[in-house]
Design a protein around this motif. Structure first.
Motif, PDB file in Angstrom:
ATOM      1  N   UNK A  54     120.345  25.672  18.419  1.00  0.00           N
ATOM      2  CA  UNK A  54     119.575  26.631  17.438  1.00  0.00           C
ATOM      3  C   UNK A  54     118.285  25.812  16.753  1.00  0.00           C
ATOM      4  N   UNK A  55     117.840  27.192  15.476  1.00  0.00           N
ATOM      5  CA  UNK A  55     116.620  27.103  14.520  1.00  0.00           C
ATOM      6  C   UNK A  55     116.828  25.596  13.789  1.00  0.00           C
ATOM      7  N   UNK A  56     118.036  26.286  13.027  1.00  0.00           N
ATOM      8  CA  UNK A  56     118.235  25.289  11.672  1.00  0.00           C
ATOM      9  C   UNK A  56     119.751  24.447  11.936  1.00  0.00           C
ATOM     10  N   UNK A  57     119.348  23.227  11.820  1.00  0.00           N
ATOM     11  CA  UNK A  57     120.362  22.001  11.889  1.00  0.00           C
ATOM     12  C   UNK A  57     120.072  21.746  10.501  1.00  0.00           C
ATOM     13  N   UNK A  58     121.553  21.162   9.555  1.00  0.00           N
ATOM     14  CA  UNK A  58     122.234  20.573   8.431  1.00  0.00           C
ATOM     15  C   UNK A  58     122.117  18.955   9.136  1.00  0.00           C
ATOM     16  N   UNK A  59     121.969  17.915   7.493  1.00  0.00           N
ATOM     17  CA  UNK A  59     122.223  17.271   8.258  1.00  0.00           C
ATOM     18  C   UNK A  59     122.264  16.235   6.545  1.00  0.00           C
ATOM     19  N   UNK A  60     122.801  15.246   6.559  1.00  0.00           N
ATOM     20  CA  UNK A  60     123.740  14.337   5.820  1.00  0.00           C
ATOM     21  C   UNK A  60     123.025  13.044   5.751  1.00  0.00           C
ATOM     22  N   UNK A  61     122.687  12.272   4.310  1.00  0.00           N
ATOM     23  CA  UNK A  61     122.077  11.361   4.386  1.00  0.00           C
ATOM     24  C   UNK A  61     122.393  10.520   2.637  1.00  0.00           C
ATOM     25  N   UNK A  62     122.572   8.829   3.191  1.00  0.00           N
ATOM     26  CA  UNK A  62     123.629   8.160   2.022  1.00  0.00           C
ATOM     27  C   UNK A  62     122.535   6.623   2.238  1.00  0.00           C
ATOM     28  N   UNK A  63     122.033   6.809   1.669  1.00  0.00           N
ATOM     29  CA  UNK A  63     121.460   5.006   1.272  1.00  0.00           C
ATOM     30  C   UNK A  63     121.319   4.271   0.178  1.00  0.00           C
ATOM     31  N   UNK A  64     119.448   3.982  -0.239  1.00  0.00           N
ATOM     32  CA  UNK A  64     119.303   3.834  -1.280  1.00  0.00           C
ATOM     33  C   UNK A  64     118.007   3.277  -1.408  1.00  0.00           C
ATOM     34  N   UNK A  65     117.838   3.603  -2.876  1.00  0.00           N
ATOM     35  CA  UNK A  65     116.049   3.169  -2.853  1.00  0.00           C
ATOM     36  C   UNK A  65     116.006   2.437  -3.759  1.00  0.00           C
ATOM     37  N   UNK A  66     114.915   1.656  -3.779  1.00  0.00           N
ATOM     38  CA  UNK A  66     114.746   0.634  -3.787  1.00  0.00           C
ATOM     39  C   UNK A  66     112.416   0.750  -4.435  1.00  0.00           C
ATOM     40  N   UNK A  67     112.778   0.505  -6.029  1.00  0.00           N
ATOM     41  CA  UNK A  67     112.051   1.023  -6.795  1.00  0.00           C
ATOM     42  C   UNK A  67     111.301  -0.542  -7.483  1.00  0.00           C
ATOM     43  N   UNK A  68     109.636  -0.490  -7.551  1.00  0.00           N
ATOM     44  CA  UNK A  68     108.801  -1.339  -7.809  1.00  0.00           C
ATOM     45  C   UNK A  68     107.838  -0.740  -8.844  1.00  0.00           C
ATOM     46  N   UNK A  69     107.954  -1.163  -9.979  1.00  0.00           N
ATOM     47  CA  UNK A  69     106.655   0.094 -10.884  1.00  0.00           C
ATOM     48  C   UNK A  69     105.342  -1.128 -10.999  1.00  0.00           C
ATOM     49  N   UNK A  70     104.501  -0.198 -11.140  1.00  0.00           N
ATOM     50  CA  UNK A  70     103.001  -0.459 -11.645  1.00  0.00           C
ATOM     51  C   UNK A  70     102.998  -0.696 -12.800  1.00  0.00           C
ATOM     52  N   UNK A  71     102.093  -1.912 -13.356  1.00  0.00           N
ATOM     53  CA  UNK A  71     102.116  -1.824 -15.318  1.00  0.00           C
ATOM     54  C   UNK A  71     103.871  -2.521 -16.133  1.00  0.00           C
ATOM     55  N   UNK A  72     104.755  -2.862 -15.176  1.00  0.00           N
ATOM     56  CA  UNK A  72     106.267  -3.160 -15.882  1.00  0.00           C
ATOM     57  C   UNK A  72     106.148  -4.481 -15.346  1.00  0.00           C
ATOM     58  N   UNK A  73     105.128  -4.982 -14.945  1.00  0.00           N
ATOM     59  CA  UNK A  73     105.914  -6.589 -14.456  1.00  0.00           C
ATOM     60  C   UNK A  73     106.773  -7.062 -14.605  1.00  0.00           C
ATOM     61  N   UNK A  74     107.934  -7.741 -13.331  1.00  0.00           N
ATOM     62  CA  UNK A  74     109.037  -7.837 -12.735  1.00  0.00           C
ATOM     63  C   UNK A  74     109.979  -6.202 -12.561  1.00  0.00           C
ATOM     64  N   UNK A  75     109.702  -5.473 -12.759  1.00  0.00           N
ATOM     65  CA  UNK A  75     110.526  -4.052 -12.512  1.00  0.00           C
ATOM     66  C   UNK A  75     110.940  -3.634 -11.474  1.00  0.00           C
ATOM     67  N   UNK A  76     112.278  -4.118 -10.840  1.00  0.00           N
ATOM     68  CA  UNK A  76     112.183  -3.644  -9.692  1.00  0.00           C
ATOM     69  C   UNK A  76     113.957  -2.808 -10.159  1.00  0.00           C
ATOM     70  N   UNK A  77     114.009  -2.466  -9.164  1.00  0.00           N
ATOM     71  CA  UNK A  77     115.647  -0.907  -9.215  1.00  0.00           C
ATOM     72  C   UNK A  77     115.598  -0.965  -8.264  1.00  0.00           C
ATOM     73  N   UNK A  78     117.627  -0.775  -8.018  1.00  0.00           N
ATOM     74  CA  UNK A  78     117.859  -0.660  -6.245  1.00  0.00           C
ATOM     75  C   UNK A  78     118.702   0.210  -7.104  1.00  0.00           C
ATOM     76  N   UNK A  79     118.752   2.051  -6.626  1.00  0.00           N
ATOM     77  CA  UNK A  79     119.777   2.781  -6.817  1.00  0.00           C
ATOM     78  C   UNK A  79     120.411   3.343  -5.369  1.00  0.00           C
ATOM     79  N   UNK A  80     121.467   3.452  -5.570  1.00  0.00           N
ATOM     80  CA  UNK A  80     122.004   4.791  -4.576  1.00  0.00           C
ATOM     81  C   UNK A  80     121.969   5.646  -4.350  1.00  0.00           C
ATOM     82  N   UNK A  81     121.725   6.884  -3.161  1.00  0.00           N
ATOM     83  CA  UNK A  81     121.249   7.618  -3.771  1.00  0.00           C
ATOM     84  C   UNK A  81     122.508   8.623  -2.501  1.00  0.00           C
TER      85      UNK A  81
END
Length: 130
Positions: A54-81
């Motif tokens: 049909x038209x609508x399909x439900x979904x589920x996602x699990x994983x990780x977001x890797x974050x880098x920030x400009x202006x903050x040298x060395x900023x790195x983060x690894x978060x589950x989502x």
């Protein structure tokens, strides 16, 4: 507003409805002192789209977001989502995706396990099946 591009790579050997999802998204956050920080987010996740006809399909996602920030040298983060949502098929090759996203702080002993809550968000976008 968070512009970006996501790629859904089909994994038919795992399951017909399973995808590896990655991409790049950019956003900025203003702190209490008025400084603005620009972030680069790279999601790495598995996605399961339920085999509903049909038209609508439900979904589920699990994983990780890797974050880098400009202006903050060395900023790195690894978060589950986690994310849940629906794909609304507009045609055979184009769909609208509407999602509810939750980003967590990782447990210090095993980063795969969510420990603290960071944010809850809503996202939407168009997808094209190639």
């Amino acid at each position: 507003f968070q512009p970006g591009l996501l790629a859904h790579i089909w994994l038919p050997r795992v399951n017909e409805n399973t995808f590896f999802r990655t991409g790049i998204q950019v956003f900025n956050i203003k702190d209490n002192l008025g400084y603005t920080y620009n972030y680069l987010q790279i999601p790495l996740s598995g996605e399961y789209v339920f085999p509903v006809k049909g038209i609508v399909q439900p979904k589920f996602v699990y994983g990780f977001n890797i974050y880098f920030a400009t202006g903050m040298e060395g900023f790195f983060n690894f978060n589950p989502f986690a994310e849940t949502g629906i794909n609304i098929n507009l045609s055979k090759s184009i769909y609208l995706s509407v999602n509810l996203n939750a980003d967590f702080q990782p447990w210090e002993h095993l980063f795969l396990i969510p420990y603290g809550f960071n944010y809850l968000g809503v996202s939407a976008g168009f997808g094209v099946r190639l």
